[in-house]
Design an enzyme around this catalytic site. Structure first.
Site, PDB file in Angstrom:
ATOM      1  N   SER A  72      46.160  40.500  44.459  1.00 59.29           N
ATOM      2  CA  SER A  72      46.469  41.749  44.797  1.00 59.29           C
ATOM      3  C   SER A  72      47.877  42.259  44.717  1.00 59.29           C
ATOM      4  O   SER A  72      48.158  43.203  45.686  1.00 59.29           O
ATOM      5  CB  SER A  72      45.487  42.205  45.904  1.00 59.29           C
ATOM      6  N   GLU A 132      39.524  31.059  39.450  1.00 61.17           N
ATOM      7  CA  GLU A 132      38.224  31.406  38.797  1.00 61.17           C
ATOM      8  C   GLU A 132      37.714  30.201  38.005  1.00 61.17           C
ATOM      9  O   GLU A 132      36.748  29.967  37.894  1.00 61.17           O
ATOM     10  CB  GLU A 132      38.645  32.471  37.867  1.00 61.17           C
ATOM     11  N   GLU A 189      47.597  31.207  45.517  1.00 63.91           N
ATOM     12  CA  GLU A 189      46.432  32.646  45.248  1.00 63.91           C
ATOM     13  C   GLU A 189      45.444  32.291  46.410  1.00 63.91           C
ATOM     14  O   GLU A 189      44.343  31.667  45.929  1.00 63.91           O
ATOM     15  CB  GLU A 189      46.082  32.375  44.006  1.00 63.91           C
ATOM     16  N   GLY A 214      47.275  39.630  38.509  1.00 63.21           N
ATOM     17  CA  GLY A 214      46.266  39.873  37.596  1.00 63.21           C
ATOM     18  C   GLY A 214      46.258  41.402  37.146  1.00 63.21           C
ATOM     19  O   GLY A 214      47.003  41.655  36.366  1.00 63.21           O
ATOM     20  N   GLY A 215      45.528  42.178  38.087  1.00 57.29           N
ATOM     21  CA  GLY A 215      45.350  43.541  37.673  1.00 57.29           C
ATOM     22  C   GLY A 215      46.479  44.450  37.360  1.00 57.29           C
ATOM     23  O   GLY A 215      46.505  45.154  36.286  1.00 57.29           O
ATOM     24  N   HIS A 261      43.691  27.705  38.253  1.00 54.61           N
ATOM     25  CA  HIS A 261      43.337  28.979  38.653  1.00 54.61           C
ATOM     26  C   HIS A 261      41.960  29.151  39.372  1.00 54.61           C
ATOM     27  O   HIS A 261      41.126  28.512  38.819  1.00 54.61           O
ATOM     28  CB  HIS A 261      43.086  30.036  37.438  1.00 54.61           C
ATOM     29  N   ASN A 321      48.906  37.756  34.601  1.00 53.36           N
ATOM     30  CA  ASN A 321      47.786  36.975  34.172  1.00 53.36           C
ATOM     31  C   ASN A 321      46.758  38.027  33.692  1.00 53.36           C
ATOM     32  O   ASN A 321      46.079  38.699  34.337  1.00 53.36           O
ATOM     33  CB  ASN A 321      47.151  36.118  35.308  1.00 53.36           C
ATOM     34  N   TRP A 322      46.405  37.940  32.233  1.00 51.61           N
ATOM     35  CA  TRP A 322      45.622  38.971  31.554  1.00 51.61           C
ATOM     36  C   TRP A 322      44.454  38.585  31.964  1.00 51.61           C
ATOM     37  O   TRP A 322      43.461  39.420  31.136  1.00 51.61           O
ATOM     38  CB  TRP A 322      46.239  39.175  30.298  1.00 51.61           C
ATOM     39  N   LYS A 323      44.007  37.276  32.031  1.00 49.93           N
ATOM     40  CA  LYS A 323      42.656  36.814  32.254  1.00 49.93           C
ATOM     41  C   LYS A 323      41.765  37.116  30.785  1.00 49.93           C
ATOM     42  O   LYS A 323      42.391  36.996  29.752  1.00 49.93           O
ATOM     43  CB  LYS A 323      41.835  37.545  33.555  1.00 49.93           C
ATOM     44  N   GLY A 326      41.935  39.962  43.237  1.00 48.77           N
ATOM     45  CA  GLY A 326      41.105  40.940  42.448  1.00 48.77           C
ATOM     46  C   GLY A 326      40.338  41.863  43.515  1.00 48.77           C
ATOM     47  O   GLY A 326      39.340  42.666  43.299  1.00 48.77           O
TER      48      GLY A 326
HETATM   49  P1  PGA Z   1      44.770  40.015  41.020  1.00 48.71           P
HETATM   50  O1  PGA Z   1      44.710  38.526  40.439  1.00 48.71           O
HETATM   51  O2  PGA Z   1      46.316  40.542  40.998  1.00 48.71           O
HETATM   52  O3  PGA Z   1      44.102  41.197  40.197  1.00 48.71           O
HETATM   53  O4  PGA Z   1      44.524  39.939  42.355  1.00 48.71           O
HETATM   54  C1  PGA Z   1      45.831  37.640  40.442  1.00 48.71           C
HETATM   55  C2  PGA Z   1      45.296  36.290  39.806  1.00 48.71           C
HETATM   56  O5  PGA Z   1      44.160  36.194  39.545  1.00 48.71           O
HETATM   57  O6  PGA Z   1      46.290  35.584  39.202  1.00 48.71           O
END
Ligand code: PGA
Length: 249
Positions: free
Chosen positions: A214, A96, A166, A235-236, A94, A9-11, A172
């Site tokens: 994470s 966010e 999640e 994500g990251g 998601h 997930n590159w957000k 994050g």
């Molecule tokens: P993260 O994000 O791996 O940076 O914790 C995961 C996500 O939001 O899908």
């Protein structure tokens, strides 16, 4: 056996040049047969990234779309426009978007039903906040997200659905859920799916449930060693080629 999925997930991160570079690095990926790889770039990068990854083993998905055909809806993207560039995979719910953009379980439900009815694959995200976990509400929150989010989805459309658990407190933050915490939530989600309607047991057994929050190359193996964890939504660590390749390895 359920196939494993590693999804990036590159957000709203990465410049176009960076997204293209990762896509180029993934293009010739030879993954073991039981692993699928997905990436979710920003909307403005979708065309370039999908052109690079066309014909590869990596599926490209959108981080969001509007649940309607072409219409007057300023600022949104229609699945028709996504399909035109070969995209048939969309992320829904998601945290966010739930937390900051008001994406409720009801909105998720509209999106999920519409996308699935069109044969588009959906990755539906669920998960509790830290406050909810600390007040012992994890399971009731997950139950509501599953029951409301998947309300009315016809049984034959579950084959295009993937769930991502999640926990919001792990996204994050560098605070990954322990494999045991994640496994407990995944098993619970599977149980909730099995009780959605008569006959949902088989669906619950075959649906893929990813863990996100994470995930890093050095913790993914212990998470995936659990029987109910079928992959990662990352994500990251998916936003750099080296660590993305490390996750897949
Ligand atoms: P993260 O994000 O791996 O940076 O914790 C995961 C996500 O939001 O899908």
């Amino acid at each position: 056996m359920r196939r494993k999925i590693i999804a990036g997930n590159w957000k709203m991160n990465l410049k176009l040049s960076e997204a293209k570079q990762i896509a180029l690095g993934l293009r010739n990926l030879s993954t073991p047969n039981h692993i699928d790889v997905m990436v979710f770039p920003s909307a403005s990068h979708l065309l370039s990234v999908s052109e690079i990854l066309e014909g590869s083993k990596v599926k490209v998905g959108a981080q969001n779309a509007y649940p309607s055909s072409l219409t007057a809806m300023t600022g949104e993207i229609s699945p028709d426009q996504l399909e035109e560039i070969g995209i048939q995979l969309i992320l829904v719910g998601h945290s966010e978007r739930r937390q900051f953009l008001g994406e409720s379980n009801e909105i998720c439900n509209q999106k999920i039903k519409y996308f699935l009815s069109r044969g588009i694959q959906v990755v539906y995200c669920v998960g509790e906040t830290l406050a909810e976990r600390e007040s012992n509400q994890t399971f009731s929150v997950l139950s509501e997200q599953i029951k409301k989010g998947l309300f009315g989805v016809p049984s034959d459309q579950f084959k295009h659905l993937v769930i991502a658990y999640e926990p919001v407190w792990a996204i994050g933050t560098g605070k990954v859920a322990s494999p045991e915490q994640a496994e407990e939530a995944h098993a619970y989600i599977r149980k909730e799916i099995s009780s959605l309607f008569v006959g949902a047991q088989t669906i619950a057994e075959s649906i893929q449930i990813l863990y996100g929050g994470s995930v890093k190359p050095d913790n993914i193996a212990s998470l995936l060693s659990k029987p109910n964890i079928d992959g990662g939504l990352v994500g990251g660590a998916s936003q750099k080629l080296d660590s993305f390749l490390g996750l897949i390895k």
